[in-house]
Motif scaffolding. Structure first.
Motif, short mmCIF file in Angstrom:
data_model
loop_
_atom_site.label_atom_id
_atom_site.label_comp_id
_atom_site.label_asym_id
_atom_site.label_seq_id
_atom_site.Cartn_x
_atom_site.Cartn_y
_atom_site.Cartn_z
N GLY A 261 0.81 -1.19 0.00
CA GLY A 261 0.00 0.00 0.00
C GLY A 261 0.84 1.23 0.00
O GLY A 261 1.80 1.28 -0.67
N SER A 262 0.56 2.32 0.81
CA SER A 262 1.38 3.52 0.76
C SER A 262 1.22 4.37 2.00
O SER A 262 0.35 4.17 2.78
CB SER A 262 1.04 4.30 -0.49
N SER B 207 1.12 3.91 -3.14
CA SER B 207 -0.33 3.75 -3.19
C SER B 207 -1.03 5.11 -3.24
O SER B 207 -2.05 5.26 -3.91
CB SER B 207 -0.82 2.95 -1.98
N GLU C 205 -6.87 -5.11 -8.62
CA GLU C 205 -5.66 -4.64 -7.95
C GLU C 205 -4.85 -5.84 -7.48
O GLU C 205 -5.35 -6.70 -6.74
CB GLU C 205 -5.96 -3.71 -6.78
N ALA D 160 0.41 -1.14 -6.67
CA ALA D 160 1.18 -0.09 -5.99
C ALA D 160 2.36 -0.72 -5.25
O ALA D 160 2.18 -1.54 -4.36
CB ALA D 160 0.30 0.68 -5.01
#
Length: 263
Positions: free
Chosen positions: A2-3, A85, A106, A176
């Motif tokens: 993720g981010s 992300s 995704e 991502a």
């Protein structure tokens, strides 16, 4: 994966209708965390809810929407929101007319922010992560419930061919920071190539940090019959107020089959 970045953990009074639901989720996870003492659990974790906003300045009145993300603070890559992300999610938001009404998959979704934004703007979204990561997959379901988004969630391990892979025909794939561990690159590109062949007009859009491994990426793209159709500086995709604290260089690349005509 993720981010991180662009998070508004303080909350903003009067801006979200489901604040009571958020508090209920926080309370439930606080109870879960307190019940796991260091003496009975190897991993002692703290759960938080980060708030990601899209469509305006976080302090303005013209927000378009928020996405609430349940994160567990511990050494588990799939339970954080990572910078890549944030960049990919902003790109989805900026290109929202392109995503409305299409099927989106995704890969390595983790906390699933790009897929959730795609769902919010009208895509039919399938979120996937390693089938062995049961806690990550369960967290994805909780995040979807928290945001009242109806996404399909399945376990998909790169390089493994089971029924779930053969049933997927996405028009757009997202990933991502999936180009993180070079030992996974070959399996990732094999899976991407297979899915692109299942829907030849589809595209894989990914963001990654500028680390070592460019030569391996280039080699594997040739090996699996892929090509880059678009390459952008990731920071050109996000508002200036979200750039602060972002580490390193982030690229956004669109990948298609090598025999697909460029438009």
């Amino acid at each position: 994966m993720g981010s991180g970045g662009s998070q508004n953990n303080e909350g903003t009074e009067g801006e979200v209708d489901d604040s009571e639901e958020v508090e209920d989720v926080e309370a439930a996870f606080e109870s879960e965390t307190q019940s796991s003492s260091p003496s009975t659990s190897t991993h002692h974790s703290m759960t938080t809810i980060s708030r990601q906003y899209f469509g305006g300045d976080s302090s303005a009145d013209n927000h378009t929407f928020f996405i609430d993300i349940i994160e567990k603070i511990r050494e588990d890559y799939g339970m954080f929101v990572w910078p890549c992300s944030i960049v990919l999610s902003e790109y989805v938001w900026q290109q929202r007319s392109r995503f409305s009404g299409v099927s989106v998959l995704e890969l390595g979704a983790g906390t699933s922010l790009p897929g959730l934004v795609a769902a919010k703007v009208g895509a039919k979204v399938t979120l996937t992560d390693n089938s062995k990561h049961a806690e990550v997959l369960e967290n994805m379901k909780r995040i979807c419930d928290l945001n009242k988004l109806n996404c399909e969630i399945i376990g998909l391990t790169w390089g493994e061919w089971d029924e779930s892979v053969f049933n997927l025909h996405p028009q757009i794939m997202l990933g991502a920071d999936v180009l993180y561990d070079s030992s996974d690159f070959d399996d990732l590109f094999a899976t991407v190539a297979f899915l692109l062949h299942s829907c030849p007009e589809s595209v894989f859009i990914t963001t990654y940090q500028d680390r070592s491994g460019h030569h391996l990426i280039e080699f594997l793209m040739v090996k699996w019959g892929l090509k880059c159709s678009k390459l952008l500086d990731g920071y050109s995709c996000i508002p200036p107020q979200k750039v602060c604290g972002m580490p390193g260089i982030i690229h956004l690349v669109e990948i298609v089959l090598n025999n697909q005509d460029s438009s």
